[in-house]
Design an enzyme around this catalytic site. Structure first.
Site, short mmCIF file in Angstrom:
data_model
loop_
_atom_site.label_atom_id
_atom_site.label_comp_id
_atom_site.label_asym_id
_atom_site.label_seq_id
_atom_site.Cartn_x
_atom_site.Cartn_y
_atom_site.Cartn_z
N ARG A 71 -13.95 -0.58 4.41
CA ARG A 71 -12.75 -1.64 4.34
C ARG A 71 -12.00 -0.86 3.40
O ARG A 71 -12.05 0.42 2.56
CB ARG A 71 -12.88 -2.36 3.99
CG ARG A 71 -13.03 -3.45 5.31
CD ARG A 71 -11.71 -3.75 6.27
NE ARG A 71 -10.68 -4.04 5.88
CZ ARG A 71 -10.17 -4.75 5.33
NH1 ARG A 71 -11.03 -6.51 5.50
NH2 ARG A 71 -8.91 -5.50 4.93
N GLY A 72 -10.64 -1.32 3.40
CA GLY A 72 -10.31 -0.84 2.28
C GLY A 72 -8.52 0.26 2.81
O GLY A 72 -8.82 0.46 4.09
N ASN A 73 -7.68 -0.06 2.08
CA ASN A 73 -6.56 1.66 2.41
C ASN A 73 -6.51 2.87 2.26
O ASN A 73 -7.96 2.79 2.20
CB ASN A 73 -5.15 1.19 1.34
CG ASN A 73 -5.31 1.62 0.30
OD1 ASN A 73 -6.52 2.55 0.09
ND2 ASN A 73 -4.95 0.72 -1.26
N CYS A 123 -8.43 -7.70 18.11
CA CYS A 123 -8.58 -7.15 16.86
C CYS A 123 -10.38 -7.51 17.20
O CYS A 123 -11.54 -6.49 16.71
CB CYS A 123 -8.40 -6.94 15.48
SG CYS A 123 -8.83 -8.52 14.68
N SER A 179 -12.93 -0.44 12.96
CA SER A 179 -13.20 -0.83 14.72
C SER A 179 -13.27 -1.09 15.60
O SER A 179 -14.08 -0.09 15.51
CB SER A 179 -11.67 0.36 14.50
OG SER A 179 -11.57 0.36 16.19
N LEU A 180 -13.37 -2.17 15.89
CA LEU A 180 -15.11 -1.84 17.05
C LEU A 180 -14.10 -0.97 17.95
O LEU A 180 -15.37 -0.43 19.05
CB LEU A 180 -14.72 -3.83 17.54
CG LEU A 180 -15.25 -5.34 16.38
CD1 LEU A 180 -14.67 -6.78 17.03
CD2 LEU A 180 -16.57 -5.04 15.91
N ARG A 181 -12.91 -1.44 18.16
CA ARG A 181 -12.73 0.04 19.44
C ARG A 181 -12.86 1.18 19.09
O ARG A 181 -13.96 1.41 20.16
CB ARG A 181 -11.60 -0.47 19.40
CG ARG A 181 -10.70 0.69 20.40
CD ARG A 181 -9.14 0.78 19.97
NE ARG A 181 -8.53 1.63 19.24
CZ ARG A 181 -8.79 2.52 18.28
NH1 ARG A 181 -8.57 3.60 19.19
NH2 ARG A 181 -8.20 3.22 16.74
N ARG A 182 -13.04 1.27 18.25
CA ARG A 182 -13.78 3.13 17.61
C ARG A 182 -15.08 3.26 17.78
O ARG A 182 -15.43 4.37 18.64
CB ARG A 182 -13.18 3.14 16.26
CG ARG A 182 -11.49 3.90 16.37
CD ARG A 182 -11.04 3.90 14.99
NE ARG A 182 -9.81 4.34 14.71
CZ ARG A 182 -9.18 3.93 14.00
NH1 ARG A 182 -9.46 3.25 12.17
NH2 ARG A 182 -8.41 4.08 13.84
N THR A 231 -9.10 4.03 -0.43
CA THR A 231 -10.11 3.94 -0.79
C THR A 231 -10.46 4.18 -0.30
O THR A 231 -11.80 4.84 -0.44
CB THR A 231 -9.66 1.76 -1.12
OG1 THR A 231 -8.95 1.40 -1.80
CG2 THR A 231 -11.05 1.04 -0.97
N ARG A 232 -10.84 4.04 0.88
CA ARG A 232 -11.44 4.59 2.48
C ARG A 232 -11.54 6.41 1.98
O ARG A 232 -13.33 6.50 1.82
CB ARG A 232 -11.32 4.18 3.33
CG ARG A 232 -11.82 2.81 3.61
CD ARG A 232 -11.20 2.43 5.66
NE ARG A 232 -9.27 2.41 5.87
CZ ARG A 232 -8.71 1.89 6.92
NH1 ARG A 232 -9.04 2.35 8.08
NH2 ARG A 232 -7.46 1.32 6.37
N SER A 283 0.50 -1.21 0.02
CA SER A 283 0.22 0.47 -0.01
C SER A 283 0.46 1.26 0.19
O SER A 283 1.77 1.20 0.35
CB SER A 283 -0.98 -0.05 1.34
OG SER A 283 -0.16 0.44 2.38
N LYS A 311 0.46 -1.37 15.16
CA LYS A 311 -0.36 -2.05 16.38
C LYS A 311 -1.16 -3.48 15.43
O LYS A 311 -1.90 -4.15 15.34
CB LYS A 311 -1.58 -0.67 15.94
CG LYS A 311 -2.05 -0.63 14.54
CD LYS A 311 -2.99 0.22 13.82
CE LYS A 311 -3.86 0.38 12.47
NZ LYS A 311 -4.72 1.52 13.02
N ASP A 312 -0.50 -3.74 13.71
CA ASP A 312 -1.07 -4.71 13.00
C ASP A 312 0.25 -6.07 14.13
O ASP A 312 -0.62 -6.78 13.08
CB ASP A 312 0.08 -4.70 11.79
CG ASP A 312 -1.47 -3.50 10.68
OD1 ASP A 312 -2.17 -3.19 11.29
OD2 ASP A 312 -0.68 -3.06 9.93
#
Length: 360
Positions: free
Chosen positions: A166-168, A260, A146-149, A171-172, A27, A97-98
């Site tokens: 989703r997407g980079n 995640c 993100s579930l966290r957000r 894309t988003r 990416s 974070k990944d």
């Protein structure tokens, strides 16, 4: 030419130099991040030859499913680690974070670079410029993967709806700008800044509204633990405060057995020789949550030399230039905070969140 496990090149003067191959996702953001690390290495070691090797990961290929639903660990790291294991590359640059809090045997994080702004950012649809999450109209749709957000923001802003996107980054942003599906999207501020898109940031979310992901904003360089020469070479890239903050965060997440698929968030700070860690766990809708803060005194960062083996790794991190006592205290801080939240019922909240996510 190749000799044994490594790749070399012969200069015009007849000297042979080793080529260090850096693995990365393909990416645009990943390549920018990798280039920034490569530039730092070249600045420190001008005679070194670097070769960047891009590849696609599972997380890059599966774009029609929420990350939390794919059911695969190491979504953005597995292929890179396979290449490292097969000696196709010599080091790999990741967004920290990944990286899971437990790495495959034989691998370690050799460097954690100075952290960019770790907070989340709101990017508004062009028609909503000038607004904020507070002032968006009822039932406005906010995009986040993100579930966290989502868990934190649903509770804070109940008038909004949250849907997966989703997407980079490219894309988003395109999905946001060219359609009317989303009033805004939530992205990591660090990624937007590294891409040079700070002008798209409408609002930075403070910890009281949305704490960030473990390791967010930090870059990590992963290597084979046996390559002590590379580990030593990269050690100078470490930023002491970032290392300690991220060790505490990763220890917190590991002890909670989070990932995640459950909403876990953190906020850390180093101030006046104190390391502060705030951690939170949430139900999917944010209606249930536990949050607390602990701190520990850290000695003035002193250099240390340690044997490079599995035993001196702290949540996957081997940093031979940051004080070992400070690293131990950071790891203990994360574990102690996790234990505190677990004693208050964090396991039940996370188990329910995991089950609900699986059932969606």
């Amino acid at each position: 030419m190749e000799e044994g496990l490594f790749k070399y090149i012969r200069n015009g003067d007849g000297k042979v130099r080793r080529i260090f191959r850096i693995g990365t996702r393909k990416s645009q953001l990943a390549l920018i991040q990798t280039d920034s690390v490569a530039d730092k290495i070249k600045e420190l070691y001008p005679d070194i030859i670097l070769e960047i090797v891009g590849m696609s990961t599972i997380g890059d290929k599966i774009l029609d499913t929420a990350l939390s639903k794919i059911g695969e660990k190491s979504l953005f790291t597995k292929e890179l680690e396979n290449a490292l294991e097969k000696n196709m590359v010599d080091l790999v640059v990741h967004s920290l974070k990944d990286l899971p809090t437990t790495l495959p045997p034989g691998f370690t994080i050799a460097a954690v670079l100075k952290r960019e702004n770790p907070h989340d950012a709101v990017v508004l649809h062009p028609k909503n410029v000038g607004k904020s999450l507070e002032t968006l109209s009822e039932n406005s749709v906010i995009g986040t993967s993100s579930l966290r957000r989502a868990a934190q923001l649903k509770k804070k802003f109940p008038h909004l709806e949250f849907k997966d996107i989703r997407g980079n980054l490219n894309t988003r942003l395109k999905k946001l700008d060219e359609k009317d599906d989303f009033a805004a999207i939530i992205l990591a501020a660090a990624g937007l800044r590294r891409m040079g898109w700070e002008n798209r940031i409408s609002q930075i979310l403070e910890p009281k509204d949305c704490m960030y992901a473990v390791g967010q904003g930090a870059l990590a360089v992963e290597v084979r633990a046996r390559d002590t020469d590379i580990l030593e070479m990269l050690s100078v890239l470490n930023d002491g405060d970032t290392v300690l903050r991220c060790i505490a965060e990763r220890a917190f997440l590991r002890h909670l057995e989070g990932g995640c698929s459950v909403p876990v968030a953190v906020h850390t700070e180093v101030k006046d020789s104190q390391l502060y860690l705030t951690g939170g766990v949430y139900s999917l809708d944010g209606s249930e949550s536990l949050k607390d803060t602990m701190q520990t005194c850290i000695p003035a960062t002193a250099k240390c030399q340690e044997e490079v083996d599995e035993r001196c790794q702290r949540v996957g991190v081997t940093t031979v230039k940051v004080g070992g006592e400070s690293q131990d205290k950071a790891e203990r801080l994360g574990i102690d905070l996790a234990k505190l939240l677990l004693s208050k019922g964090a396991k039940e909240i996370l188990t329910a969140a995991r089950q609900q996510n699986d059932a969606r």
